[in-house]
Write an enzyme that holds these catalytic residues in place. Sequence first.
Site, mmCIF file in Angstrom:
data_model
loop_
_atom_site.group_PDB
_atom_site.id
_atom_site.type_symbol
_atom_site.label_atom_id
_atom_site.label_comp_id
_atom_site.label_asym_id
_atom_site.label_seq_id
_atom_site.Cartn_x
_atom_site.Cartn_y
_atom_site.Cartn_z
ATOM 1 N N ASP A 86 -0.510 -3.020 9.333
ATOM 2 C CA ASP A 86 -1.882 -3.158 8.826
ATOM 3 C C ASP A 86 -2.441 -4.588 8.887
ATOM 4 O O ASP A 86 -2.047 -5.462 8.114
ATOM 5 C CB ASP A 86 -1.929 -2.650 7.382
ATOM 6 C CG ASP A 86 -1.505 -1.200 7.276
ATOM 7 O OD1 ASP A 86 -0.822 -0.726 8.217
ATOM 8 O OD2 ASP A 86 -1.836 -0.549 6.281
ATOM 9 N N ASP A 95 1.038 4.110 1.371
ATOM 10 C CA ASP A 95 1.518 4.805 2.584
ATOM 11 C C ASP A 95 2.696 4.077 3.232
ATOM 12 O O ASP A 95 3.329 4.600 4.145
ATOM 13 C CB ASP A 95 0.379 5.022 3.604
ATOM 14 C CG ASP A 95 -0.377 3.761 3.964
ATOM 15 O OD1 ASP A 95 -0.456 2.845 3.120
ATOM 16 O OD2 ASP A 95 -0.913 3.690 5.092
ATOM 17 N N HIS A 96 3.040 2.895 2.723
ATOM 18 C CA HIS A 96 4.162 2.132 3.283
ATOM 19 C C HIS A 96 5.368 2.052 2.348
ATOM 20 O O HIS A 96 6.447 1.665 2.783
ATOM 21 C CB HIS A 96 3.706 0.706 3.639
ATOM 22 C CG HIS A 96 2.644 0.703 4.701
ATOM 23 N ND1 HIS A 96 2.895 0.362 6.003
ATOM 24 C CD2 HIS A 96 1.338 1.071 4.641
ATOM 25 C CE1 HIS A 96 1.772 0.492 6.714
ATOM 26 N NE2 HIS A 96 0.817 0.919 5.912
ATOM 27 N N HIS A 128 -4.733 -8.610 6.006
ATOM 28 C CA HIS A 128 -4.989 -7.264 5.490
ATOM 29 C C HIS A 128 -5.548 -7.386 4.076
ATOM 30 O O HIS A 128 -5.704 -8.493 3.561
ATOM 31 C CB HIS A 128 -3.670 -6.479 5.529
ATOM 32 C CG HIS A 128 -3.809 -5.009 5.299
ATOM 33 N ND1 HIS A 128 -4.771 -4.236 5.901
ATOM 34 C CD2 HIS A 128 -3.073 -4.147 4.544
ATOM 35 C CE1 HIS A 128 -4.622 -2.982 5.507
ATOM 36 N NE2 HIS A 128 -3.620 -2.904 4.683
ATOM 37 N N HIS A 150 0.179 4.551 13.229
ATOM 38 C CA HIS A 150 -0.626 4.398 12.014
ATOM 39 C C HIS A 150 -2.064 4.879 12.253
ATOM 40 O O HIS A 150 -3.026 4.137 12.081
ATOM 41 C CB HIS A 150 -0.585 2.911 11.587
ATOM 42 C CG HIS A 150 -1.082 2.617 10.202
ATOM 43 N ND1 HIS A 150 -2.366 2.234 9.953
ATOM 44 C CD2 HIS A 150 -0.470 2.637 8.990
ATOM 45 C CE1 HIS A 150 -2.526 2.013 8.658
ATOM 46 N NE2 HIS A 150 -1.386 2.261 8.053
ATOM 47 N N HIS A 207 0.864 -1.183 0.000
ATOM 48 C CA HIS A 207 0.000 0.000 0.000
ATOM 49 C C HIS A 207 0.903 1.236 0.000
ATOM 50 O O HIS A 207 1.959 1.243 0.638
ATOM 51 C CB HIS A 207 -0.907 0.013 1.240
ATOM 52 C CG HIS A 207 -2.200 -0.736 1.034
ATOM 53 N ND1 HIS A 207 -2.860 -1.367 2.055
ATOM 54 C CD2 HIS A 207 -2.931 -0.940 -0.096
ATOM 55 C CE1 HIS A 207 -3.964 -1.939 1.566
ATOM 56 N NE2 HIS A 207 -4.022 -1.699 0.268
HETATM 57 ZN ZN LIG Z 1 -1.194 1.528 6.021
HETATM 58 ZN ZN LIG Z 2 -2.393 -1.208 4.167
#
Ligand SMILES: [Zn+2]
Ligand SMILES: [Zn+2]
Length: 296
Positions: free
Chosen positions: A205, A60-61, A137, A263, A58
């Site tokens: 996550d 944001d990572h 996730h 997070h 994802h």
């Molecule tokens: Zn995330």
């Molecule tokens: Zn994620």
Amino acid sequence: MLGTSCMVPTKERNVQAIYVDFKGGGILFDCGEGTQRQMNIAGINRNKIRKILLTHWHGDHVSGLIGLLQTMSNNENPQKVFIFGPRETKERIAHLLRAVSFENNRIELEIKELNPDGVEKIFDNEDYFIEAAYLEHKLPCLGFSLVEKDKRKINMVKAKKLGLREGPLIGKLQSGKSVSFKGQTISPDDVSHMQKGKKLSIILDTLPCKNAYELAKEADLLIAESAYTSEMEEKSLEYKHMTTKQAALIATTANVKKLIITHFSQRYKTNKELEEEIKTFFQNSQAAYDFMSIKL
Ligand SMILES: [Zn+2]
Ligand SMILES: [Zn+2]
């Protein structure tokens, strides 16, 4: 803690990255957009990074990864970097490297695509090992534990009382072997004790799941995501993220010593509400903030 936000950066928080300084080498867990600049502000030398562990793909990572690799490869003599990530990591990194033009790609990357079955050891050296496991996730997402090995500590006061001095005999005792000295046998336990290594678990996550409990078992520090406060459980289920209560459930079930949550959803302007809540569920806990630093 180089970023503590979920999905998007806010004015107060950057997206995910955690830097662990261990035995002189750096281990970066995730690399969200802006991680390089966060490292500048935190005074961390990017060229010390030896391993990058990616939880999942994802944005944001991982969206800061290509910029970081480019900067590192601009270095005169960049050291080899190992990247560990879930299924599809090799293909995705190949795409990233193709998508951006490198002036001089000097950096040597070794990419380890992981596919652990349960909790699996993915790296091992004389000082520590790393374990990984799949979590639950929307994308294949890994949790990690960094486990320092137990070390024998010599008590030099005791050793000197027996007439021993620094040297090969001490070295032998250090490695757990008995030695003969002036007609007597000295066993390692006479002059030393075992110091337990520390364990750090990082579970981002996910929903609470069996692998998360096993991975975090008896950790000295668990860093776990809490995107939401506990009344948002419905949303957390929908997006496969955890609430404070669920992060605390992992910490309790796994019997960890300390819990730090991170997070956070952009709906929380500060971490105050999350911090107050997590303390009601797990006593030795804290809500992270950008640039928080912890010595383990
Ligand atoms: Zn995330
Ligand atoms: Zn994620």
